[in-house]
Design a protein around this motif. Structure first.
Motif, PDB file in Angstrom:
ATOM      1  N   SER A   1      -3.656   4.146   5.723  1.00 46.65           N
ATOM      2  CA  SER A   1      -3.723   5.584   5.462  1.00 46.65           C
ATOM      3  C   SER A   1      -4.346   6.326   6.641  1.00 46.65           C
ATOM      4  O   SER A   1      -5.438   5.978   7.106  1.00 46.65           O
ATOM      5  CB  SER A   1      -4.531   5.856   4.188  1.00 46.65           C
ATOM      6  N   ASP A   2      -3.632   7.344   7.142  1.00 45.15           N
ATOM      7  CA  ASP A   2      -4.075   8.060   8.336  1.00 45.15           C
ATOM      8  C   ASP A   2      -3.644   9.522   8.233  1.00 45.15           C
ATOM      9  O   ASP A   2      -2.487   9.865   8.480  1.00 45.15           O
ATOM     10  CB  ASP A   2      -3.453   7.424   9.580  1.00 45.15           C
TER      11      ASP A   2
ATOM     12  N   CYS B   1      -2.405  10.969   0.159  1.00 46.91           N
ATOM     13  CA  CYS B   1      -1.812  12.124   0.832  1.00 46.91           C
ATOM     14  C   CYS B   1      -1.698  13.311  -0.116  1.00 46.91           C
ATOM     15  O   CYS B   1      -2.163  14.412   0.190  1.00 46.91           O
ATOM     16  CB  CYS B   1      -0.439  11.745   1.395  1.00 46.91           C
TER      17      CYS B   1
ATOM     18  N   ASN C   1      -1.277   4.950  -0.482  1.00 48.08           N
ATOM     19  CA  ASN C   1      -1.149   5.872   0.652  1.00 48.08           C
ATOM     20  C   ASN C   1      -0.574   7.219   0.219  1.00 48.08           C
ATOM     21  O   ASN C   1      -1.049   8.276   0.639  1.00 48.08           O
ATOM     22  CB  ASN C   1      -0.245   5.261   1.726  1.00 48.08           C
TER      23      ASN C   1
ATOM     24  N   ASP D   1       2.330   7.741   7.791  1.00 47.24           N
ATOM     25  CA  ASP D   1       1.498   6.533   7.821  1.00 47.24           C
ATOM     26  C   ASP D   1       2.026   5.449   6.883  1.00 47.24           C
ATOM     27  O   ASP D   1       1.385   4.400   6.722  1.00 47.24           O
ATOM     28  CB  ASP D   1       0.050   6.868   7.443  1.00 47.24           C
ATOM     29  N   THR D   2       3.196   5.670   6.284  1.00 43.49           N
ATOM     30  CA  THR D   2       3.708   4.746   5.266  1.00 43.49           C
ATOM     31  C   THR D   2       5.175   4.424   5.527  1.00 43.49           C
ATOM     32  O   THR D   2       6.007   5.332   5.643  1.00 43.49           O
ATOM     33  CB  THR D   2       3.551   5.348   3.865  1.00 43.49           C
TER      34      THR D   2
ATOM     35  N   ALA E   1       4.615  11.689   4.942  1.00 42.65           N
ATOM     36  CA  ALA E   1       3.536  10.710   5.106  1.00 42.65           C
ATOM     37  C   ALA E   1       3.971   9.677   6.136  1.00 42.65           C
ATOM     38  O   ALA E   1       4.491   8.602   5.803  1.00 42.65           O
ATOM     39  CB  ALA E   1       3.203  10.052   3.765  1.00 42.65           C
TER      40      ALA E   1
ATOM     41  N   ARG F   1       0.796  -1.232   0.000  1.00 36.84           N
ATOM     42  CA  ARG F   1       0.000   0.000   0.000  1.00 36.84           C
ATOM     43  C   ARG F   1       0.826   1.279   0.000  1.00 36.84           C
ATOM     44  O   ARG F   1       0.291   2.361   0.247  1.00 36.84           O
ATOM     45  CB  ARG F   1      -0.995   0.015   1.175  1.00 36.84           C
ATOM     46  N   TRP F   2       2.107   1.204  -0.304  1.00 35.99           N
ATOM     47  CA  TRP F   2       2.905   2.439  -0.310  1.00 35.99           C
ATOM     48  C   TRP F   2       2.346   3.438  -1.321  1.00 35.99           C
ATOM     49  O   TRP F   2       2.251   4.631  -1.034  1.00 35.99           O
ATOM     50  CB  TRP F   2       4.374   2.127  -0.614  1.00 35.99           C
TER      51      TRP F   2
ATOM     52  N   TRP G   1       0.105  12.759   8.766  1.00 31.35           N
ATOM     53  CA  TRP G   1       0.722  13.597   7.730  1.00 31.35           C
ATOM     54  C   TRP G   1       1.229  14.880   8.378  1.00 31.35           C
ATOM     55  O   TRP G   1       0.502  15.538   9.121  1.00 31.35           O
ATOM     56  CB  TRP G   1      -0.292  13.936   6.640  1.00 31.35           C
TER      57      TRP G   1
ATOM     58  N   ASN H   1       0.941   0.131   7.340  1.00 25.88           N
ATOM     59  CA  ASN H   1       0.631   1.060   6.250  1.00 25.88           C
ATOM     60  C   ASN H   1      -0.879   1.230   6.043  1.00 25.88           C
ATOM     61  O   ASN H   1      -1.448   0.835   5.030  1.00 25.88           O
ATOM     62  CB  ASN H   1       1.284   0.587   4.948  1.00 25.88           C
TER      63      ASN H   1
END
Length: 330
Positions: free
Chosen positions: A112-113, A69, A65, A171-172, A169, A61-62, A117, A110
């Motif tokens: 997404s959040d 962003c 995500n 989250d990643t 990011a 999911r890089w 950010w 990973n």
């Protein structure tokens, strides 16, 4: 997938040519990391571009995500994830001993959040993810940073000065072997110091000494923070603004919807960068300048990073500029 063979002589050319659907570009000699990226940029045709070095391992999911962003705000210039091995407060520590375990941990991490950010003054792009046209607008990497070091600082400054935000990011996670691309040059060519001087000659700023946040001040804000929707910050002599931006980002992550940042500096060289992250930016030289600029205005927070002792010997106290429940951090 654009594969740049940067003058390799170890079978890379045959390997790249064997990958179905890829677009290999073979250079007769090594032109350095940043020039290699520029070659890839010139060949790109997609809406987005991700610049990835040969010492990275991608994870689950890089890409979705990073797309989520960058699409969240049309003012974002480029985003970059975290990694196990990276500077600039972008390190993410996950528990693993093997690459297989790493992929399992990364898949769980990973998610997404947007709360992870963070707008930054500069990014160390373990992946530089941008709109292709925007990267071309900036002009890609400056070829003067041949060895790679400080090319990331330079491109960060140029994105910001063109009016774009930089977002970490957090989250990643991706895996970075670390210094594979630049390690030999650091040993043989003193590339870190050479590149640091090139950056200073270009901007008159030391990106290490003047471009990193003072985490003691940031942590002091975190310790006494109480939730609120609106916050006013006065930042005095905070170089290019890394510290107040980190404070502003923290407050927004804690639910403050309106964070207003006023920056004052007694060094004109910082003003152009302070304007990229502040609501208002002023230069001051004397105590009279200070009083005229602020008048009777008061703030929730005053951050004073450099020269506080000299300041209080020559200027009136700062308490008059604090709200009754305000905080002075110096």
């Amino acid at each position: 997938m654009i594969l740049v063979n940067n003058g390799s002589s170890d079978g890379t050319q045959a390997y790249f040519d064997s990958i179905p659907g890829a677009s290999p570009v073979h250079l007769p000699q090594n032109v350095g990391p940043v020039n290699g990226f520029n070659v890839g940029m010139n060949a790109a045709q997609g809406k987005y571009i991700a610049l990835i070095s040969n010492d990275m391992i991608l994870t689950s999911r890089w890409l979705p995500n990073l797309i989520a962003c960058i699409e969240s705000d049309p003012g974002i210039g480029f985003v970059s994830p975290g990694a196990n091995y990276v500077s600039n407060f972008q390190q993410i520590s996950l528990p693993f001993k093997t690459l297989e375990e790493m992929q399992v941990e990364a898949k769980a991490y990973n998610v997404s959040d947007p709360n992870k950010w963070e707008e930054r003054i500069r990014l160390m792009p373990v992946i530089l993810f941008s709109l292709t046209d925007r990267l071309r607008e900036i002009g890609g990497y400056d070829p003067r940073f041949y060895f790679g070091e400080f090319g990331d600082d330079d491109i960060s400054y140029r994105y910001r000065r063109a009016g774009y935000k930089l977002v970490y990011a957090g989250d990643t996670f991706i895996y970075h072997h670390g210094s594979v691309t630049t390690g030999i040059d650091q040993q043989q060519n003193n590339s870190l110091q050479v590149s640091r001087q090139i950056f200073y000659n270009k901007y008159g700023i030391d990106s290490w000494a003047e471009g990193l946040p003072n985490m003691q001040l940031v942590d002091a804000v975190r310790r006494q923070w109480s939730p609120r929707e609106s916050v006013s910050i006065l930042a005095i002599n905070c170089c290019i603004g890394a510290t107040p931006l980190a404070v502003k980002t923290f407050m927004k992550q804690q639910g403050a919807r309106n964070v207003r940042l006023t920056s004052l500096s007694n060094q004109e060289k910082y003003l152009v960068d302070l304007r990229t992250i502040s609501d208002r930016t002023f230069y001051f030289d004397t105590s009279e300048d200070f009083r005229q600029l602020l008048g009777g205005e008061q703030f929730d927070y005053i951050l004073f990073e450099h020269g506080y002792s000299e300041f209080i010997r020559s200027f009136d106290g700062l308490n008059r500029y604090l709200l009754p429940s305000g905080h002075l951090l110096a």
